[in-house]
Design a protein around this motif. Structure first.
Motif, PDB file in Angstrom:
ATOM      1  N   GLN A  99      -5.488  30.080  11.433  1.00  0.00           N
ATOM      2  CA  GLN A  99      -5.490  31.521  11.549  1.00  0.00           C
ATOM      3  C   GLN A  99      -4.102  32.042  11.217  1.00  0.00           C
ATOM      4  OE1 GLN A  99      -8.241  33.308  12.289  1.00  0.00           O
ATOM      5  NE2 GLN A  99      -9.378  31.395  12.278  1.00  0.00           N
ATOM      6  N   PRO A 100      -4.032  33.143  10.490  1.00  0.00           N
ATOM      7  CA  PRO A 100      -2.709  33.702  10.191  1.00  0.00           C
ATOM      8  C   PRO A 100      -2.066  34.242  11.472  1.00  0.00           C
ATOM      9  CG  PRO A 100      -4.444  35.148   9.396  1.00  0.00           C
ATOM     10  CD  PRO A 100      -5.111  33.895   9.902  1.00  0.00           C
ATOM     11  N   ASP A 101      -0.754  34.202  11.493  1.00  0.00           N
ATOM     12  CA  ASP A 101       0.005  34.686  12.629  1.00  0.00           C
ATOM     13  C   ASP A 101      -0.083  36.214  12.663  1.00  0.00           C
ATOM     14  OD1 ASP A 101       1.745  34.843  14.761  1.00  0.00           O
ATOM     15  OD2 ASP A 101       3.529  34.758  13.479  1.00  0.00           O
ATOM     16  N   ILE A 102      -0.435  36.770  13.808  1.00  0.00           N
ATOM     17  CA  ILE A 102      -0.594  38.215  13.952  1.00  0.00           C
ATOM     18  C   ILE A 102       0.725  38.926  13.696  1.00  0.00           C
ATOM     19  CG2 ILE A 102      -1.111  40.070  15.604  1.00  0.00           C
ATOM     20  CD1 ILE A 102      -3.568  38.611  14.609  1.00  0.00           C
ATOM     21  N   ALA A 103       1.845  38.366  14.167  1.00  0.00           N
ATOM     22  CA  ALA A 103       3.153  39.004  13.973  1.00  0.00           C
ATOM     23  C   ALA A 103       3.480  39.088  12.482  1.00  0.00           C
ATOM     24  CB  ALA A 103       4.228  38.220  14.717  1.00  0.00           C
ATOM     25  N   LEU A 105       1.288  39.192  10.026  1.00  0.00           N
ATOM     26  CA  LEU A 105       0.400  40.197   9.437  1.00  0.00           C
ATOM     27  C   LEU A 105       0.915  41.607   9.719  1.00  0.00           C
ATOM     28  CD1 LEU A 105      -3.106  38.679  10.182  1.00  0.00           C
ATOM     29  CD2 LEU A 105      -1.907  38.775   7.992  1.00  0.00           C
ATOM     30  N   ARG A 106       1.444  41.816  10.922  1.00  0.00           N
ATOM     31  CA  ARG A 106       2.008  43.136  11.244  1.00  0.00           C
ATOM     32  C   ARG A 106       3.220  43.442  10.370  1.00  0.00           C
ATOM     33  NH1 ARG A 106       1.097  42.486  17.567  1.00  0.00           N
ATOM     34  NH2 ARG A 106      -0.989  43.376  17.656  1.00  0.00           N
ATOM     35  N   GLU A 107       4.069  42.441  10.133  1.00  0.00           N
ATOM     36  CA  GLU A 107       5.236  42.646   9.266  1.00  0.00           C
ATOM     37  C   GLU A 107       4.801  42.968   7.843  1.00  0.00           C
ATOM     38  OE1 GLU A 107       8.311  39.693   9.369  1.00  0.00           O
ATOM     39  OE2 GLU A 107       7.966  39.341  11.503  1.00  0.00           O
TER      40      GLU A 107
END
Length: 116
Positions: A99-103, A105-107
């Motif tokens: 799973q991609p890292d949420i942080a 994806l936010r960046e």
């Protein structure tokens, strides 16, 4: 320039598959597989190559395995299905999938907003 007798291209497809002509499972080129924590004894060279690749790379599709190992996809399907039958390869579940890292994806989203 002569080719080595040990060159993998000299090995016929039916030898690589142990004489099997069809996979035991309905695998697609985009079917993802991962290495399981199973016994790795008594594998033939192509099975070892597939297992090593899946351990290093994580979840890979049949097409990716074929491309990495420079083998026909039909041969890889047979090898992969054999490894799945013995429990050495499995299909990733939602927990196993990377799973991609949420942080991160936010960046990326923040960066895209800056560009717009």
């Amino acid at each position: 320039m002569s080719r080595s007798r040990r060159d993998l291209d000299l090995v016929r497809a039916y030898v690589r598959t142990g004489g099997r002509v069809r996979p035991t499972r309905g695998l697609d080129l985009v079917t993802l597989v991962i290495a399981a924590n199973a016994d790795q004894q008594n594998l033939d060279p192509d099975q070892r190559r597939v297992m090593g690749l899946c351990r290093r790379q994580g979840a890979l599709s049949v097409a990716e395995i074929a491309a990495h190992l420079d083998l026909p996809a039909s041969v890889v399907k047979i090898i992969v299905s054999g490894l799945m039958d013995t429990g050495r390869l499995t299909m990733p579940t939602g927990d196993d999938a990377q799973q991609p890292d949420i942080a991160m994806l936010r960046e990326v989203l923040h960066g895209l907003h800056k560009l717009a």
